[in-house]
Write a protein that holds these residues in place. Structure first.
Motif, PDB file in Angstrom:
ATOM      1  N   THR A  93      52.478  59.731  12.434  1.00  0.00           N
ATOM      2  CA  THR A  93      51.015  59.622  12.512  1.00  0.00           C
ATOM      3  C   THR A  93      50.631  59.184  13.927  1.00  0.00           C
ATOM      4  O   THR A  93      51.172  58.208  14.448  1.00  0.00           O
ATOM      5  N   PHE A  94      49.703  59.884  14.535  1.00  0.00           N
ATOM      6  CA  PHE A  94      49.312  59.571  15.912  1.00  0.00           C
ATOM      7  C   PHE A  94      47.802  59.686  16.055  1.00  0.00           C
ATOM      8  O   PHE A  94      47.212  60.728  15.754  1.00  0.00           O
ATOM      9  N   ARG A  95      47.167  58.579  16.489  1.00  0.00           N
ATOM     10  CA  ARG A  95      45.739  58.574  16.762  1.00  0.00           C
ATOM     11  C   ARG A  95      45.502  57.886  18.104  1.00  0.00           C
ATOM     12  O   ARG A  95      45.917  56.744  18.311  1.00  0.00           O
ATOM     13  N   LYS A  96      44.880  58.597  18.999  1.00  0.00           N
ATOM     14  CA  LYS A  96      44.670  58.040  20.341  1.00  0.00           C
ATOM     15  C   LYS A  96      43.823  56.774  20.307  1.00  0.00           C
ATOM     16  O   LYS A  96      44.012  55.864  21.124  1.00  0.00           O
ATOM     17  N   GLY A  97      42.885  56.704  19.377  1.00  0.00           N
ATOM     18  CA  GLY A  97      41.981  55.553  19.341  1.00  0.00           C
ATOM     19  C   GLY A  97      42.666  54.231  19.061  1.00  0.00           C
ATOM     20  O   GLY A  97      42.104  53.166  19.292  1.00  0.00           O
ATOM     21  N   GLN A  98      43.893  54.292  18.530  1.00  0.00           N
ATOM     22  CA  GLN A  98      44.615  53.045  18.239  1.00  0.00           C
ATOM     23  C   GLN A  98      45.289  52.458  19.476  1.00  0.00           C
ATOM     24  O   GLN A  98      45.804  51.356  19.429  1.00  0.00           O
ATOM     25  N   PHE A  99      45.324  53.222  20.554  1.00  0.00           N
ATOM     26  CA  PHE A  99      46.048  52.765  21.737  1.00  0.00           C
ATOM     27  C   PHE A  99      45.100  52.101  22.737  1.00  0.00           C
ATOM     28  O   PHE A  99      43.951  52.528  22.907  1.00  0.00           O
ATOM     29  N   LYS A 100      45.625  51.079  23.383  1.00  0.00           N
ATOM     30  CA  LYS A 100      44.883  50.318  24.390  1.00  0.00           C
ATOM     31  C   LYS A 100      45.574  50.519  25.741  1.00  0.00           C
ATOM     32  O   LYS A 100      46.796  50.386  25.853  1.00  0.00           O
ATOM     33  N   LYS A 101      44.778  50.801  26.730  1.00  0.00           N
ATOM     34  CA  LYS A 101      45.353  51.099  28.042  1.00  0.00           C
ATOM     35  C   LYS A 101      45.925  49.840  28.694  1.00  0.00           C
ATOM     36  O   LYS A 101      45.297  48.774  28.691  1.00  0.00           O
ATOM     37  N   VAL A 102      47.137  49.974  29.231  1.00  0.00           N
ATOM     38  CA  VAL A 102      47.785  48.877  29.948  1.00  0.00           C
ATOM     39  C   VAL A 102      47.567  49.025  31.444  1.00  0.00           C
ATOM     40  O   VAL A 102      47.155  48.094  32.131  1.00  0.00           O
ATOM     41  N   ALA A 103      47.815  50.219  31.994  1.00  0.00           N
ATOM     42  CA  ALA A 103      47.682  50.396  33.435  1.00  0.00           C
ATOM     43  C   ALA A 103      47.757  51.872  33.771  1.00  0.00           C
ATOM     44  O   ALA A 103      48.255  52.701  33.003  1.00  0.00           O
ATOM     45  N   THR A 104      47.249  52.197  34.933  1.00  0.00           N
ATOM     46  CA  THR A 104      47.469  53.507  35.530  1.00  0.00           C
ATOM     47  C   THR A 104      48.688  53.410  36.431  1.00  0.00           C
ATOM     48  O   THR A 104      48.740  52.538  37.315  1.00  0.00           O
ATOM     49  N   ILE A 105      49.670  54.274  36.243  1.00  0.00           N
ATOM     50  CA  ILE A 105      50.928  54.209  36.991  1.00  0.00           C
ATOM     51  C   ILE A 105      50.853  55.182  38.154  1.00  0.00           C
ATOM     52  O   ILE A 105      50.667  56.400  37.955  1.00  0.00           O
ATOM     53  N   ALA A 106      50.965  54.671  39.351  1.00  0.00           N
ATOM     54  CA  ALA A 106      50.939  55.486  40.562  1.00  0.00           C
ATOM     55  C   ALA A 106      52.232  55.276  41.327  1.00  0.00           C
ATOM     56  O   ALA A 106      52.765  54.163  41.366  1.00  0.00           O
ATOM     57  N   PRO A 107      52.755  56.308  41.964  1.00  0.00           N
ATOM     58  CA  PRO A 107      54.021  56.168  42.694  1.00  0.00           C
ATOM     59  C   PRO A 107      53.816  55.537  44.061  1.00  0.00           C
ATOM     60  O   PRO A 107      52.761  55.707  44.687  1.00  0.00           O
ATOM     61  N   ASP A 108      54.809  54.810  44.515  1.00  0.00           N
ATOM     62  CA  ASP A 108      54.814  54.335  45.892  1.00  0.00           C
ATOM     63  C   ASP A 108      55.174  55.483  46.839  1.00  0.00           C
ATOM     64  O   ASP A 108      54.665  55.557  47.960  1.00  0.00           O
ATOM     65  N   GLU A 109      56.070  56.359  46.373  1.00  0.00           N
ATOM     66  CA  GLU A 109      56.475  57.503  47.179  1.00  0.00           C
ATOM     67  C   GLU A 109      56.464  58.748  46.292  1.00  0.00           C
ATOM     68  O   GLU A 109      56.952  58.712  45.153  1.00  0.00           O
ATOM     69  N   ILE A 110      55.913  59.829  46.802  1.00  0.00           N
ATOM     70  CA  ILE A 110      55.886  61.070  46.037  1.00  0.00           C
ATOM     71  C   ILE A 110      56.975  61.994  46.545  1.00  0.00           C
ATOM     72  O   ILE A 110      57.426  61.905  47.695  1.00  0.00           O
ATOM     73  N   THR A 111      57.408  62.898  45.686  1.00  0.00           N
ATOM     74  CA  THR A 111      58.517  63.800  45.996  1.00  0.00           C
ATOM     75  C   THR A 111      57.968  65.133  46.510  1.00  0.00           C
ATOM     76  O   THR A 111      57.106  65.747  45.869  1.00  0.00           O
TER      77      THR A 111
END
Length: 997
Positions: A138-156
């Motif tokens: 069972t999966f419902r997006k509304g049950q999830f709470k955002k922790v953080a946006t993950i951004a890279p220090d270095e991109i490939t």
């Protein structure tokens, strides 16, 4: 999915060879490890069916015979991507409310793809959802709470592979387990590793106390107190305790255990003393070698008993050596000093063998013999200083009778003599006495009893005197020594006349008329030595004419009366003139400037660190308190050096008062002790109603379980920031300004003493029951140089960035002007009811904003005059900031004119609530009411909104003040916070980091 072709082996080789996942020193308990699980992950992807589009995909590669798995997604050319990857159910340990999520991932550079600049992203989002049971697929997006946006220090890019490692914290977990989810919104990303763990303080032994493994606390319990147990054969007066930090480190152990008597510390255990060694008390000391004249017993000895013939005195410590009896005194000698008065001096040499002791004393015994009969001298004989307990080898004896033989016995004693006396009879005791018999033959001269005037003229005096009865038949007539002088002679040039007479009568002629003379008579012994003497008597010759005498007396008396009258008149005129001059110099308007407070000489602070011996500074500026006068009641905090207690202080002759007691934890070094007591050396120099009062210190701690303490007055309401948070919105502006006035008055006092605080903040202001604010915490304070504009420069140490002036941050230049900047921040804290300055901005962001001339905005309902004063305190040029004297005067005027506080400064809720309060973390509107409440730190009202049926943000936007009250929000401060946030939501703007200039 060509994204990893050709570069994936390089990626995992780097991971394996260079060991990206290192083991931290802090103990970690792993809840999920993607690498360790291998391919059997069973993670859920959503949406389940995307047609030709691909969401997160599990990719398998083989490297050096090992199977490696990654989750990848790369739909950079597609619009409106919303791909989810959810972990399996992660069961949480009951005590682990705070977990860490460590991610290793690769993100491709959007520029390496053609034609995707509008749809390609280089970030992805991390979410979490709590649950008490596994919900399966069972999966419902509304049950999830955002922790953080993950951004890279270095991109490939096309030619280089870069692995990024990021760790995020998930706080306040309370249910049985949780899920993690990763949302892709259009990036090309590969999730290499996911590791979920929580930190623990490992089981340890500190200060001989054993502490169990403990899960590190969360943000609501930064220090988790843990009780321990002393190891075997160790004891502690109080239960040993220690604190576990959020980083899994043990700090501030309290209640140190000590090895029992007969045991010593070896590593982390207590071991018995070896034979020939002992330890008498519970302490941290090592076992000691048995001292001289003692014998060692078996292992674990508490003390070493004395060998035969050696003893310990009752006052000797059980750990000290044993000593023997002293030998006899030597060379007893009697010296006659005044034989005529029956006085002689006995002297002798100390014993050759003192038995190893220094407490040698002497007793003198006297016997007198007439013929063959001898008896004790009795109480008639006088000894100076005494006949027993003599510490010097001499004594003066007086009141002896003539023609008798005297025998004197001198005995040497020490602290162990009573034990030697009990061990053997006197006749068998080692010789400790020495005797001398001496015969004295002398005459006892008479004593003068009365002196009288027989006859007088203007030039002569005739005197006689009586003598006491003779106790012995005199061998020859008594002679007398008569001494006289004029009474009014200058003592420096007095002339004495001495006559030796054979009779008790004298006639003295050639004296001055009408003159007083002083006479003294002394009998001489048969050997010429002085005997008893009379008191000094005064006699006066007669005047030549009685009439002349009367006239002189009358004239002299009149002169004296006249002089006295003249002196009184002159004194009256002088005082009257002085009073008139005083009134001409000072008018009524000058009263303030001549008050006793203004006329006091200015006291200057003395830096205790300038003393070569810091202990001298403590003794000079702080009162020593005996530990028995202090009673600890309960722990109210944990400081840098140890625990802080609430207690009582009962000094002799004073009423019992409540106090705060700072303690120094056991096992301290001398430097820690000096650093700890230096604050008392600073506080002891201050005396002001708005400065925390030092009651005294405890530094003389002989008992092991007593430690150095600093005792201050007790402030019932604690720190100002916490007190204001607990009473958010309850005080009117007038009362808040009164609090600021008290703080400013205390800082003016410190500034006048040439003193810089350096750490002025609401957390360092204490509040009592009368809401009186007092400045405290002088740990960072330092003295100014002689120059009033001088600064204190430090090359190290932590600086409280949010409260510190820009010049102090940049150049570490601290002045009273930098304290004024800090006072402006304190004013903002007061008006914002304890809100954190600059909210959730990082220190780097705060410094950047200040340097760009941004300033904190006015808090809600802040009077305009108060906010203008804040801005004056925050002027970039420190020379233009107001001084504390100016601040006190301005606040005083505001308090005397309450109407001046009615004009409210402009308030922007979008800034002061500091969202995310007007948007989600990524700039989009809030997805739920609970998410919005959490962002404004009002999540305690989530259930109130839910029960009232307010479950969508559209419903929130329709609420009015009355609606907010009706769902149970009663506190004025909370009501305002929610209402202003709703106002900000209605008038949302695109920028979230605006500051008032």
């Amino acid at each position: 999915m060509d994204f990893f072709t050709g570069v994936r082996p390089l990626l995992f080789s780097y991971v394996l060879i260079n060991g990206i996942l290192i083991t931290l020193q802090t103990k970690e308990e792993v809840l999920l490890d993607m690498k360790a699980t291998g391919g059997e992950l069973g993670w859920l992807t959503w949406p389940l069916d995307q047609g030709d589009k691909l969401g997160w995909e599990l990719i398998q590669r083989t490297l050096n015979g090992s199977q490696l798995y990654t989750y990848s997604v790369c739909n950079v050319g597609e619009r409106e991507q919303d791909n989810w990857l959810r972990t399996t159910f992660i069961q949480r340990q009951p005590a682990a409310s705070r977990v860490f999520v460590e991610l290793q991932f690769i993100v491709r550079d959007c520029n390496s793809f053609d034609g995707t600049s509008l749809t390609c992203k280089e970030t992805f989002n991390l979410f979490t959802s709590e649950s008490d049971a596994d919900v399966g697929t069972t999966f419902r997006k509304g049950q999830f709470k955002k922790v953080a946006t993950i951004a890279p220090d270095e991109i490939t890019g096309k030619n280089a592979m870069h692995i990024n490692t990021e760790t995020r914290v998930v706080e306040n977990l309370s249910r049985k387990g949780f899920y993690l989810a990763f949302q892709d919104i259009g990036a090309c990303v590969a999730l290499v590793s996911t590791r979920v763990y929580y930190k623990t303080c490992p089981d340890t032994v500190k200060s001989l106390a054993s502490f169990p493994e403990t899960v590190a606390g969360g943000e609501n319990q930064a220090l988790r107190e843990v009780s321990g147990v002393c190891v075997d054969n160790a004891i502690s007066e109080e239960t040993p305790r220690i604190y576990c930090t959020v980083d899994g480190e043990w700090v501030v152990p309290v209640g140190q255990c000590q090895c029992k008597p007969g045991y010593e510390e070896v590593k982390d255990a207590c071991q018995e003393c070896q034979p020939g060694f002992f330890k008498a008390a519970a302490s941290g000391d090592k076992c000691e070698l048995c001292p001289v004249n003692t014998q060692g017993l078996d292992s674990g000895a508490l003390f070493c008993p004395c060998t035969d013939g050696f003893y310990r005195a009752p006052t000797d410590p059980a750990s000290g050596p044993c000593s023997g009896l002293p030998s006899a005194p030597r060379d007893l000698v009697a010296t006659t000093t005044q034989l005529s008065t029956g006085k002689l001096l006995l002297s002798w040499s100390p014993p050759e063998d003192t038995g190893g002791r220094t407490d040698i004393t002497y007793n003198v015994e006297c016997q007198r013999c007439e013929g063959s009969v001898c008896q004790l001298c009795g109480e008639k004989i006088r000894y100076e200083p005494a006949s027993t307990g003599l510490t010097q080898a001499k004594v003066s004896v007086s009141e002896l009778d003539a023609h008798l033989n005297y025998t004197f016995t001198v005995e040497a004693h020490s602290g162990v003599s009573p034990f030697g006396s009990q061990a053997m009879p006197r006749s068998n005791r080692p010789p400790s006495t020495s005797a001398l018999t001496t015969s004295l033959h002398y005459t006892d001269p008479p004593r003068i009893t009365t002196m009288r005037l027989v006859e007088r003229t203007s030039a002569s005096l005739s005197l006689s005197w009586d003598v006491s009865p003779r106790t012995r038949v005199q061998p020859r007539p008594i002679r007398y020594e008569l001494t006289y002088r004029k009474k009014d002679d200058n003592l420096d040039v007095t002339t004495y006349i001495v006559l030796i007479l054979e009779k008790n009568f004298v006639h003295i002629s050639d004296l001055a008329p009408g003159t007083a003379y002083l006479f003294r008579v002394q009998a001489l012994g048969s050997d010429g030595s002085p005997g008893g003497s009379s008191i000094e008597e005064q006699f006066e010759t007669s005047h030549e004419e009685h009439l002349t005498q009367n006239n002189t007396a009358v004239i002299f008396g009149a002169a004296v009366v006249g002089a006295a009258m003249l002196f009184i008149v002159i004194l009256f005129l002088f005082l009257r003139r002085r009073k008139r001059n005083s009134h001409s110099r000072q008018g009524p308007e000058d009263t303030y400037f001549s008050s006793s407070e203004q006329l006091k000489p200015l006291k200057t602070y003395v830096d205790p660190h300038t003393y070569e011996d810091p202990n001298i500074a403590v003794l000079k500026f702080a009162t020593e308190i005996h530990p028995s006068h202090i009673t600890k009641q309960k722990v109210i905090g944990a400081g840098e050096f140890g625990e802080v207690y609430r207690g009582n202080l009962k000094m002799p002759g004073r009423k019992e008062v409540a106090v705060a007691i700072k303690t120094l934890k056991p096992g301290y070094t001398e430097k820690q002790r000096q650093d700890f007591l230096s604050e008392a050396s600073i506080m002891g120099q201050f005396s002001h109603q708005n400065i925390i009062r030092l009651e005294g210190v405890v530094t003389k701690c002989k008992d092991f379980f007593k430690h150095p303490m600093i005792v201050t007055e007790y402030m019932e309401n604690g720190a100002l920031d916490r007190y204001l948070k607990d009473h958010d919105g309850e005080f009117p502006s007038f009362q808040l300004v009164g609090m600021m006035h008290g703080i400013a008055a205390g800082m003016k006092y410190l500034s006048d003493m040439s003193y810089v605080h350096r750490d002025l903040a609401a957390r360092n202001i204490l509040v009592n029951n009368n809401l009186e604010c007092k400045v405290s915490d002088f740990g960072l304070s330092r003295v100014l140089e002689d120059d009033p504009e001088g600064t204190y420069t430090t090359s190290g140490g932590k600086i409280p960035i949010r409260w510190t002036a820009p010049e102090a941050i940049a150049y570490r230049k601290f002045t009273s002007a930098s304290d004024v900047w800090s006072f402006g921040i304190v004013m903002w804290e007061v008006m914002a009811f304890g809100e954190r300055p600059y909210w959730d901005m990082s220190n780097h962001e705060v410094m950047k904003a200040i340097n760009e001339a941004f300033r904190l905005p006015a808090p809600m309902d802040c009077p305009s005059a108060v906010y203008q004063l804040m801005l004056q305190c925050w002027l970039q040029d420190r020379s233009k900031r107001p001084r504390f004297g100016d601040i006190v005067n301005l606040l005083d005027k505001l308090l005397r004119s309450p109407d001046s506080l009615k004009t409210i400064a402009d308030f922007d809720p979008r800034v002061s609530i500091r969202l995310p309060s007007t948007s989600g973390s990524d700039g989009s509107p809030f997805r739920s009411v609970s998410e919005w409440l959490e962002s404004i730190k009002m999540s305690q009202y989530s259930e109130n909104f839910n029960c009232a049926g307010v479950v969508t943000m559209d419903q929130v936007l329709q609420m009015k003040n009355e609606d907010i009250k009706n769902i149970g929000v009663r506190l004025p401060g909370h009501l305002k916070r929610i209402a202003y946030s709703i106002l900000g939501l209605k008038d949302q703007t695109s920028t979230l980091s605006v500051f008032a200039v």
